[in-house]
Write a protein that holds these residues in place. Structure first.
Motif, mmCIF file in Angstrom:
data_model
loop_
_atom_site.group_PDB
_atom_site.id
_atom_site.type_symbol
_atom_site.label_atom_id
_atom_site.label_comp_id
_atom_site.label_asym_id
_atom_site.label_seq_id
_atom_site.Cartn_x
_atom_site.Cartn_y
_atom_site.Cartn_z
ATOM 1 N N VAL A 188 0.840 -1.198 0.000
ATOM 2 C CA VAL A 188 0.000 0.000 0.000
ATOM 3 C C VAL A 188 0.876 1.250 0.000
ATOM 4 C CG1 VAL A 188 -1.685 1.335 1.323
ATOM 5 C CG2 VAL A 188 -1.950 -1.134 1.132
ATOM 6 N N GLY A 189 2.008 1.160 0.701
ATOM 7 C CA GLY A 189 2.936 2.289 0.739
ATOM 8 C C GLY A 189 3.425 2.674 -0.646
ATOM 9 N N ASN A 208 -10.101 10.192 -7.629
ATOM 10 C CA ASN A 208 -10.130 10.517 -6.204
ATOM 11 C C ASN A 208 -9.392 9.488 -5.352
ATOM 12 O OD1 ASN A 208 -11.711 12.938 -6.442
ATOM 13 N ND2 ASN A 208 -13.479 11.635 -6.864
ATOM 14 N N SER A 209 -8.096 9.455 -5.483
ATOM 15 C CA SER A 209 -7.270 8.600 -4.636
ATOM 16 C C SER A 209 -7.312 9.139 -3.212
ATOM 17 C CB SER A 209 -5.834 8.580 -5.148
ATOM 18 O OG SER A 209 -5.256 9.879 -5.035
ATOM 19 N N ILE A 210 -6.783 8.388 -2.270
ATOM 20 C CA ILE A 210 -6.786 8.846 -0.878
ATOM 21 C C ILE A 210 -6.024 10.159 -0.709
ATOM 22 C CG2 ILE A 210 -5.892 8.294 1.434
ATOM 23 C CD1 ILE A 210 -6.899 5.485 1.068
ATOM 24 N N PRO A 211 -4.810 10.327 -1.290
ATOM 25 C CA PRO A 211 -4.140 11.625 -1.178
ATOM 26 C C PRO A 211 -4.958 12.783 -1.750
ATOM 27 C CG PRO A 211 -2.547 9.973 -1.797
ATOM 28 C CD PRO A 211 -3.900 9.319 -1.872
ATOM 29 N N VAL A 212 -5.695 12.545 -2.827
ATOM 30 C CA VAL A 212 -6.562 13.590 -3.380
ATOM 31 C C VAL A 212 -7.663 13.930 -2.382
ATOM 32 C CG1 VAL A 212 -8.279 14.109 -5.161
ATOM 33 C CG2 VAL A 212 -6.094 13.084 -5.807
ATOM 34 N N ARG A 213 -8.207 12.923 -1.731
ATOM 35 C CA ARG A 213 -9.319 13.124 -0.793
ATOM 36 C C ARG A 213 -8.880 13.849 0.480
ATOM 37 N NH1 ARG A 213 -14.048 10.254 -1.500
ATOM 38 N NH2 ARG A 213 -14.122 8.831 -3.286
ATOM 39 N N ARG A 216 -2.241 16.511 0.651
ATOM 40 C CA ARG A 216 -0.861 16.029 0.698
ATOM 41 C C ARG A 216 -0.336 15.859 2.130
ATOM 42 N NH1 ARG A 216 3.798 15.604 -2.253
ATOM 43 N NH2 ARG A 216 5.691 15.901 -1.024
ATOM 44 N N GLU A 217 -0.571 16.839 3.006
ATOM 45 C CA GLU A 217 -0.022 16.762 4.359
ATOM 46 C C GLU A 217 -0.548 15.542 5.108
ATOM 47 O OE1 GLU A 217 -0.504 20.352 6.526
ATOM 48 O OE2 GLU A 217 0.676 21.563 5.128
ATOM 49 N N LYS A 218 -1.841 15.309 5.031
ATOM 50 C CA LYS A 218 -2.413 14.143 5.708
ATOM 51 C C LYS A 218 -2.001 12.844 5.020
ATOM 52 C CE LYS A 218 -6.424 16.509 7.697
ATOM 53 N NZ LYS A 218 -7.899 16.595 7.718
ATOM 54 N N ALA A 219 -1.760 12.913 3.713
ATOM 55 C CA ALA A 219 -1.301 11.719 2.990
ATOM 56 C C ALA A 219 0.087 11.306 3.455
ATOM 57 C CB ALA A 219 -1.299 11.985 1.488
ATOM 58 N N ILE A 220 0.902 12.267 3.848
ATOM 59 C CA ILE A 220 2.234 11.963 4.387
ATOM 60 C C ILE A 220 2.104 11.308 5.762
ATOM 61 C CG2 ILE A 220 4.376 12.994 5.248
ATOM 62 C CD1 ILE A 220 4.095 15.077 2.989
ATOM 63 N N VAL A 221 1.191 11.835 6.590
ATOM 64 C CA VAL A 221 0.928 11.210 7.895
ATOM 65 C C VAL A 221 0.421 9.787 7.689
ATOM 66 C CG1 VAL A 221 -0.493 11.304 9.980
ATOM 67 C CG2 VAL A 221 0.435 13.422 8.993
ATOM 68 N N TYR A 222 -0.468 9.622 6.724
ATOM 69 C CA TYR A 222 -0.998 8.293 6.359
ATOM 70 C C TYR A 222 0.135 7.369 5.946
ATOM 71 C CZ TYR A 222 -3.561 4.924 3.371
ATOM 72 O OH TYR A 222 -4.062 3.783 2.780
ATOM 73 N N LEU A 228 4.856 2.436 9.847
ATOM 74 C CA LEU A 228 5.049 2.086 11.253
ATOM 75 C C LEU A 228 4.184 0.898 11.666
ATOM 76 C CD1 LEU A 228 5.240 5.668 12.797
ATOM 77 C CD2 LEU A 228 7.132 4.079 12.378
ATOM 78 N N ILE A 229 2.937 0.858 11.205
ATOM 79 C CA ILE A 229 2.072 -0.277 11.540
ATOM 80 C C ILE A 229 2.595 -1.551 10.879
ATOM 81 C CG2 ILE A 229 -0.248 -1.251 11.315
ATOM 82 C CD1 ILE A 229 -1.324 1.611 11.486
ATOM 83 N N GLY A 230 3.096 -1.424 9.643
ATOM 84 C CA GLY A 230 3.687 -2.579 8.968
ATOM 85 C C GLY A 230 4.868 -3.155 9.742
ATOM 86 N N MET A 231 5.736 -2.273 10.230
ATOM 87 C CA MET A 231 6.895 -2.726 11.014
ATOM 88 C C MET A 231 6.455 -3.302 12.355
ATOM 89 S SD MET A 231 9.896 0.094 10.162
ATOM 90 C CE MET A 231 8.915 1.583 10.283
#
Length: 297
Positions: A188-189, A208-213, A216-222, A228-231
């Motif tokens: 997903v990353g 309408n991808s998630i970053p579009v929705r 950009r700033e929240k997409a970076i947090v995402y 981090l969750i993957g690790m």
């Protein structure tokens, strides 16, 4: 042949193979590994990935999502190197090849398993083909409404790892959800980087991808949450099944994920983000190989 090779996007294959390899490694660690099953699993996965890439090339061109605003490699249909009709025939061909390869895989892998198991996996296989095609092709592509991330998590994570492991072991091991989730989230990353890179062109064309929705700033947090969750998931699984310190060597791949997250946070130009698609895909493959070596040894 060059346009066809480029349309197949060979750089996406390591990511597609990661979940299959993880399932194979987990089967080998349990002492139930089959080379024919592994080989056919790899072949089927490659055919499905190429099918997905062809369908993505075709769908974005036909639906008007490929424009001059888009960064990254040029698409074959949009650029005119391959006609839409020829690409559609290639999609049909690879759908048939993936189905033949998948049925051969199931016939060999599920010998001796309950009869209904074959039909369950055949249904999963057909779902994989449909998902590969309808991501951007068809009347209502789910990739255009932000569902691509969920699809990647399901097919590149849970189905890929747990399903391929079952073909070796004939056991549904739901305890593998943790490493499967890690594998899926890292995939997903890769998609998220692609969507952050294309955020302006996607917004302009109504994709309408998630970053579009979320912006950009929240997409970076995402993106950081994905990493981090993957690790964390694979770390928890390893702690639950710890047997020796060799099982921890996958930690060597974690700095690469951190490097990726820092780069996505820092870089703003779309052209600067493109190399980190490949870096994330190869980091995922290295993670799986190190994880596999650790549990097998």
């Amino acid at each position: 042949m060059n346009p066809w090779i480029e349309a197949a996007r060979p750089r996406t294959l390591p990511l597609a193979l990661s979940c299959i390899l993880m399932g194979c490694f987990l089967a080998a660690a349990s002492g139930q590994f089959s080379w024919p099953v592994a080989g056919l699993s790899v072949l089927t996965t490659i055919l499905l990935q190429v099918l997905s890439n062809f369908a993505n090339d075709y769908g974005d061109a036909v639906n008007g999502k490929d424009t001059e605003l888009r960064e990254g490699p040029r698409r074959a249909v949009h650029s005119g190197h391959i006609t839409a009709a020829k690409m559609l025939r290639a999609i049909i061909l690879f759908s048939v090849l993936a189905l033949i390869s998948g049925i051969t895989l199931l016939t060999i892998a599920l010998k001796g398993a309950p009869a209904n198991t074959f039909w369950v996996f055949l249904g999963i296989g057909i779902a994989c083909i449909i998902a590969a095609i309808t991501y951007t092709a068809g009347k209502r592509p789910y990739g255009y409404v932000g569902l691509g991330d969920l699809s990647v998590l399901i097919f590149f994570g849970w189905v890929g790892v747990i399903g391929s492991n079952f073909l070796h072991t004939h056991v549904w091991n739901w305890g593998l959800l943790l490493p499967a989730t890690s594998c899926g989230l890292f995939a997903v990353g890769v998609l998220n980087i692609n969507n952050i890179r294309d955020i302006e062109s996607d917004r302009a064309t109504g994709k309408n991808s998630i970053p579009v929705r979320i912006g950009r700033e929240k997409a970076i947090v995402y993106h950081w949450c994905i990493l981090l969750i993957g690790m964390l998931c694979v770390t928890i699984y390893t702690a639950q099944h710890f047997s020796s310190y060799t099982s921890l060597i996958f930690f060597l791949s974690f700095p690469l994920f951190v490097k990726n997250g820092l780069a996505i946070s820092r870089l703003t130009k779309a052209s600067e983000l493109d190399p980190y698609l490949k870096q994330m895909a190869l980091s995922t493959l290295l993670f799986v190989i190190l994880f596999g070596i650790g549990i097998v040894l």
